[in-house]
Design an enzyme around this catalytic site. Structure first.
Site, PDB file in Angstrom:
ATOM      1  N   LYS A 112       0.822  -1.215   0.000  1.00  0.00           N
ATOM      2  CA  LYS A 112       0.000   0.000   0.000  1.00  0.00           C
ATOM      3  C   LYS A 112       0.850   1.256   0.000  1.00  0.00           C
ATOM      4  CE  LYS A 112      -4.342  -1.668   1.497  1.00  0.00           C
ATOM      5  NZ  LYS A 112      -5.547  -1.475   2.228  1.00  0.00           N
ATOM      6  N   LYS A 194      -4.711  -9.354  -6.517  1.00  0.00           N
ATOM      7  CA  LYS A 194      -5.881  -9.611  -5.676  1.00  0.00           C
ATOM      8  C   LYS A 194      -7.039  -8.679  -6.043  1.00  0.00           C
ATOM      9  CE  LYS A 194      -6.218  -7.706  -1.676  1.00  0.00           C
ATOM     10  NZ  LYS A 194      -6.165  -7.163  -0.330  1.00  0.00           N
ATOM     11  N   LYS A 197     -10.861  -3.616  -3.110  1.00  0.00           N
ATOM     12  CA  LYS A 197     -11.878  -2.562  -3.182  1.00  0.00           C
ATOM     13  C   LYS A 197     -11.285  -1.188  -3.459  1.00  0.00           C
ATOM     14  CE  LYS A 197     -13.267  -3.096   1.634  1.00  0.00           C
ATOM     15  NZ  LYS A 197     -12.094  -3.099   2.500  1.00  0.00           N
TER      16      LYS A 197
HETATM   17  P1  TYM Z   1     -10.613  -5.875   4.308  1.00  0.00           P
HETATM   18  O1  TYM Z   1     -11.705  -4.891   4.554  1.00  0.00           O
HETATM   19  O2  TYM Z   1      -9.533  -5.527   3.356  1.00  0.00           O
HETATM   20  O3  TYM Z   1     -11.214  -7.247   3.840  1.00  0.00           O
HETATM   21  C1  TYM Z   1     -12.218  -7.891   4.604  1.00  0.00           C
HETATM   22  C2  TYM Z   1     -12.079  -9.399   4.493  1.00  0.00           C
HETATM   23  O4  TYM Z   1     -12.193  -9.830   3.137  1.00  0.00           O
HETATM   24  C3  TYM Z   1     -11.050 -10.600   2.775  1.00  0.00           C
HETATM   25  N1  TYM Z   1     -10.723 -10.310   1.372  1.00  0.00           N
HETATM   26  C4  TYM Z   1     -10.566 -11.231   0.422  1.00  0.00           C
HETATM   27  N2  TYM Z   1     -10.671 -12.576   0.450  1.00  0.00           N
HETATM   28  C5  TYM Z   1     -10.454 -13.235  -0.705  1.00  0.00           C
HETATM   29  N3  TYM Z   1     -10.135 -12.629  -1.887  1.00  0.00           N
HETATM   30  C6  TYM Z   1     -10.027 -11.287  -1.954  1.00  0.00           C
HETATM   31  N4  TYM Z   1      -9.744 -10.692  -3.098  1.00  0.00           N
HETATM   32  C7  TYM Z   1     -10.250 -10.525  -0.764  1.00  0.00           C
HETATM   33  N5  TYM Z   1     -10.238  -9.198  -0.479  1.00  0.00           N
HETATM   34  C8  TYM Z   1     -10.536  -9.085   0.831  1.00  0.00           C
HETATM   35  C9  TYM Z   1      -9.951 -10.116   3.718  1.00  0.00           C
HETATM   36  O5  TYM Z   1      -8.936 -11.074   3.859  1.00  0.00           O
HETATM   37  C10 TYM Z   1     -10.723  -9.894   4.989  1.00  0.00           C
HETATM   38  O6  TYM Z   1     -10.909 -11.108   5.688  1.00  0.00           O
HETATM   39  N6  TYM Z   1      -7.654  -5.589   8.219  1.00  0.00           N
HETATM   40  C11 TYM Z   1      -8.908  -6.134   7.796  1.00  0.00           C
HETATM   41  C12 TYM Z   1     -10.079  -5.733   8.654  1.00  0.00           C
HETATM   42  C13 TYM Z   1      -9.905  -5.975  10.115  1.00  0.00           C
HETATM   43  C14 TYM Z   1      -9.996  -7.231  10.752  1.00  0.00           C
HETATM   44  C15 TYM Z   1      -9.814  -6.964  12.134  1.00  0.00           C
HETATM   45  C16 TYM Z   1     -10.223  -8.528  10.293  1.00  0.00           C
HETATM   46  C17 TYM Z   1      -9.664  -5.033  11.067  1.00  0.00           C
HETATM   47  N7  TYM Z   1      -9.627  -5.627  12.286  1.00  0.00           N
HETATM   48  C18 TYM Z   1      -9.828  -7.986  13.085  1.00  0.00           C
HETATM   49  C19 TYM Z   1     -10.235  -9.550  11.256  1.00  0.00           C
HETATM   50  C20 TYM Z   1     -10.043  -9.274  12.612  1.00  0.00           C
HETATM   51  C21 TYM Z   1      -9.168  -5.637   6.390  1.00  0.00           C
HETATM   52  O7  TYM Z   1      -8.741  -4.610   5.989  1.00  0.00           O
HETATM   53  O8  TYM Z   1      -9.991  -6.355   5.701  1.00  0.00           O
END
Ligand code: TYM
Length: 327
Positions: A112, A194, A197
């Protein structure tokens, strides 16, 4: 006693099928067998610039999508991270126990920060400390996430271990749970990256609220290769990604899918994939429209979720402060 699940999503863009297949689908499948907490992590969203009105709207949209996908707010706690101050407070304390070197190894930050260059905030660097706080506040046993978050969950476990070794048993050690298939859904326009969003190219992702014609046209334009055979072959990332999406939405085995497409071309695969994705998302989209018809419904669910989560978070934070000698 059931084991505790904690997971969350950042309200920083449209949710796409990667979020659904990599995370939310697992949460729904695991829901009955665990004690669940699902968060909308808005403090994480502001690690990159956000429009205030849009951020609030995304927070509510994501809540609606959790519920529409099958999260039951009576059974599971659904809440907004910034509604509970303990997250930011514990993140600060954990900061003081995380060596810089651990943070510098985080691959998501490296990727990032390369993209954002001089716009990189200190919050973005510190992101994993806040995520560790989210997880550790609730005595979490398992964290169902996509592959990209595995390293962050491992860091949460490492800091918990370090803190426990200094002050005695305080935090439970969490485990990441990564789906066997669908842990990394790739971009339709570039299957070597990947699905993300923050990508804005129109053909990159299938969003959960995309209308059927948009879903079909994005799939028809998806990047494949110049070969013909339709097989699950990891060396052919475009076709492989489409087949994985087909597998997860259709529920069919790889053998059945390869037999079904034997002798057919990519146009047929893309058309049939459009059908299964449109049908797969239809019930979710219909439920979403009903659930969000009255916006106060979502707000009352979030208020109730924060009321249920807050005492748990405050209990952990009080113990941590006591251990460290604060106050
Ligand atoms: P975020 O918002 O980027 O994504 C949310 C969840 O979706 C999964 N994900 C994917 N899985 C498969 N293929 C993809 N292309 C893909 N894009 C996203 C991510 O792995 C995630 O599980 N840091 C985290 C949010 C967070 C969190 C937490 C998660 C904050 N605190 C505590 C678990 C526990 C995040 O940015 O996810």
């Amino acid at each position: 006693m059931k084991k505790r699940v904690f997971s969350g999503i950042k309200p920083s863009g449209n949710l796409h099928i990667g979020h659904y297949l990599g995370a939310i689908k697992q949460w729904v499948q695991m829901q009955d067998n665990y004690d669940n907490i699902f968060c909308i992590v808005d403090l994480h969203a502001i690690t990159v610039p956000q429009d205030p009105k849009v951020l609030k709207a995304w927070t509510r949209e994501i809540t609606g999508l959790y519920l529409a996908a099958g999260i039951d707010p009576k059974q599971s706690i659904v809440f907004v991270q910034s509604h509970i101050c303990a997250h930011a407070e514990l993140a600060w304390i954990l900061n003081c126990f995380i060596p810089m070197g651990w943070m510098q190894r985080m691959t998501q930050f490296k990727e990032k920060s390369q993209k954002l260059k001089e716009q990189v905030s200190t919050g973005l660097f510190d992101y994993p400390a806040l995520m560790a706080a989210d997880i550790l506040l609730y005595d979490t046993d398992v964290v169902p996430v996509g592959e990209d978050q595995k390293q962050h969950v491992e860091l949460a476990r490492d800091v918990a271990q370090r803190f426990n070794s200094i002050y005695g048993e305080t935090f439970k050690l969490p485990e990441p749970v990564i789906p066997k298939v669908g842990a990394r859904i790739m971009g339709l326009d570039d299957p070597t990256r990947k699905m993300d969003k923050s990508e804005t190219a129109p053909g990159h992702a299938i969003n959960l609220l995309d209308p059927p014609d948009v879903i079909r046209s994005k799939l028809m334009r998806a990047t494949t290769d110049s070969l013909k055979e339709i097989r699950f072959d990891g060396n052919r990332p475009g076709v492989y990604n489409l087949l994985v999406i087909y597998e997860l939405f259709s529920g069919k085995s790889r053998q059945e899918i390869e037999a079904h497409f034997d002798g057919k071309g990519y146009a047929a695969l893309k058309k049939e994939l459009g059908d299964v994705v449109v049908e797969g998302l239809r019930p979710l989209q219909e439920r979403y429209r009903k659930l969000t018809a009255d916006p106060s419904h979502i707000d009352s669910i979030l208020a109730d979720g924060a009321d249920r989560a807050r005492p748990m978070a405050e209990k952990t934070l009080a113990l941590v402060k006591e251990r460290v000698g604060l106050g």
